[in-house]
Design a protein around this motif. Structure first.
Motif, PDB file in Angstrom:
ATOM      1  N   HIS A  84      18.864 -67.963  89.144  1.00  0.00           N
ATOM      2  CA  HIS A  84      17.894 -68.921  88.630  1.00  0.00           C
ATOM      3  C   HIS A  84      16.516 -68.721  89.219  1.00  0.00           C
ATOM      4  CE1 HIS A  84      19.423 -70.684  92.210  1.00  0.00           C
ATOM      5  NE2 HIS A  84      18.634 -71.706  92.166  1.00  0.00           N
ATOM      6  N   HIS A 121      24.283 -71.193  82.993  1.00  0.00           N
ATOM      7  CA  HIS A 121      23.959 -71.136  84.414  1.00  0.00           C
ATOM      8  C   HIS A 121      23.249 -72.422  84.860  1.00  0.00           C
ATOM      9  CE1 HIS A 121      22.974 -68.776  88.127  1.00  0.00           C
ATOM     10  NE2 HIS A 121      22.065 -69.730  88.226  1.00  0.00           N
ATOM     11  N   HIS A 125      24.515 -75.799  87.212  1.00  0.00           N
ATOM     12  CA  HIS A 125      23.787 -76.324  88.374  1.00  0.00           C
ATOM     13  C   HIS A 125      23.682 -77.847  88.365  1.00  0.00           C
ATOM     14  CE1 HIS A 125      22.741 -73.018  90.855  1.00  0.00           C
ATOM     15  NE2 HIS A 125      22.028 -72.373  89.946  1.00  0.00           N
ATOM     16  N   HIS A 131      25.508 -71.282  94.431  1.00  0.00           N
ATOM     17  CA  HIS A 131      26.238 -70.242  93.689  1.00  0.00           C
ATOM     18  C   HIS A 131      27.571 -69.986  94.392  1.00  0.00           C
ATOM     19  CE1 HIS A 131      22.008 -68.862  92.420  1.00  0.00           C
ATOM     20  NE2 HIS A 131      22.536 -69.595  91.466  1.00  0.00           N
TER      21      HIS A 131
HETATM   22 ZN   LIG Z   1      21.414 -70.488  89.962  1.00  0.00          ZN
END
Ligand SMILES: [Zn+2]
Length: 168
Positions: A84, A121, A125, A131
């Motif tokens: 990210h 992704h 989150h 992660h």
């Molecule tokens: Zn991430």
């Protein structure tokens, strides 16, 4: 190769394969073969709906996403390992009740599976900050091809830097 730093944490075998694709100038062809078309989720409204549909389907009981947009100012941190850091960011406000998802404008001209990977992704989150194992488990639940797509997205970015956008 400096440009390979974005895939530095992958196994040597994979890095060698990518290096070979670059050296033989076949990276563009490899990507186009796998991803012949770009998606058509261009407007902010279309992007917002797209993300909301994903969220509704997979992670109902989480915070509200107030805003989803393409962000031209989002800098791609080329050499960071975290995904990210180059694709987008989830930001909570003071009350933590609302979230924003931003996706680098670069991904307007990208294949749909890669947009899926980024959306998944960022949605993951909402539940897992780090992660970690649970995070990737959630990603793979929403998108079984997640790991391959994350690698290919990195290759897309490498190719972007070397040869320009795949679809121009
Ligand atoms: Zn991430």
């Amino acid at each position: 190769m400096k440009i390979l730093q974005t895939i530095n944490h992958y196994p040597t075998q994979i890095k060698e394969q990518v290096k070979k694709l670059i050296e033989t100038e076949k990276l563009t062809a490899y990507l186009l073969n796998r991803y012949p078309a770009r998606h058509d989720i261009i407007s902010e409204k279309a992007l917002y709906d797209y993300v909301q549909n994903y969220k509704k389907r997979y992670i109902k009981q989480s915070s509200v996403i107030s805003k989803v947009n393409y962000d031209a100012k989002l800098q791609l941190v080329k050499h960071a390992l975290g995904t990210h850091s180059y694709v987008s960011r989830v930001q909570g406000n003071k009350l933590k009740a609302k979230q924003e998802i931003r996706i680098a404008t670069l991904f307007k001209k990208a294949p749909l599976p890669m947009l899926d990977m980024i959306v998944v992704h960022e949605l993951a989150h909402l539940k897992e900050k780090d992660h970690n194992k649970a995070f990737y488990k959630l990603c793979c639940y929403m998108l079984p091809d997640y790991h391959q797509l994350e690698l290919d997205t990195r290759l897309f970015l490498i190719n972007n830097e070397l040869n320009g956008n795949l679809y121009e």
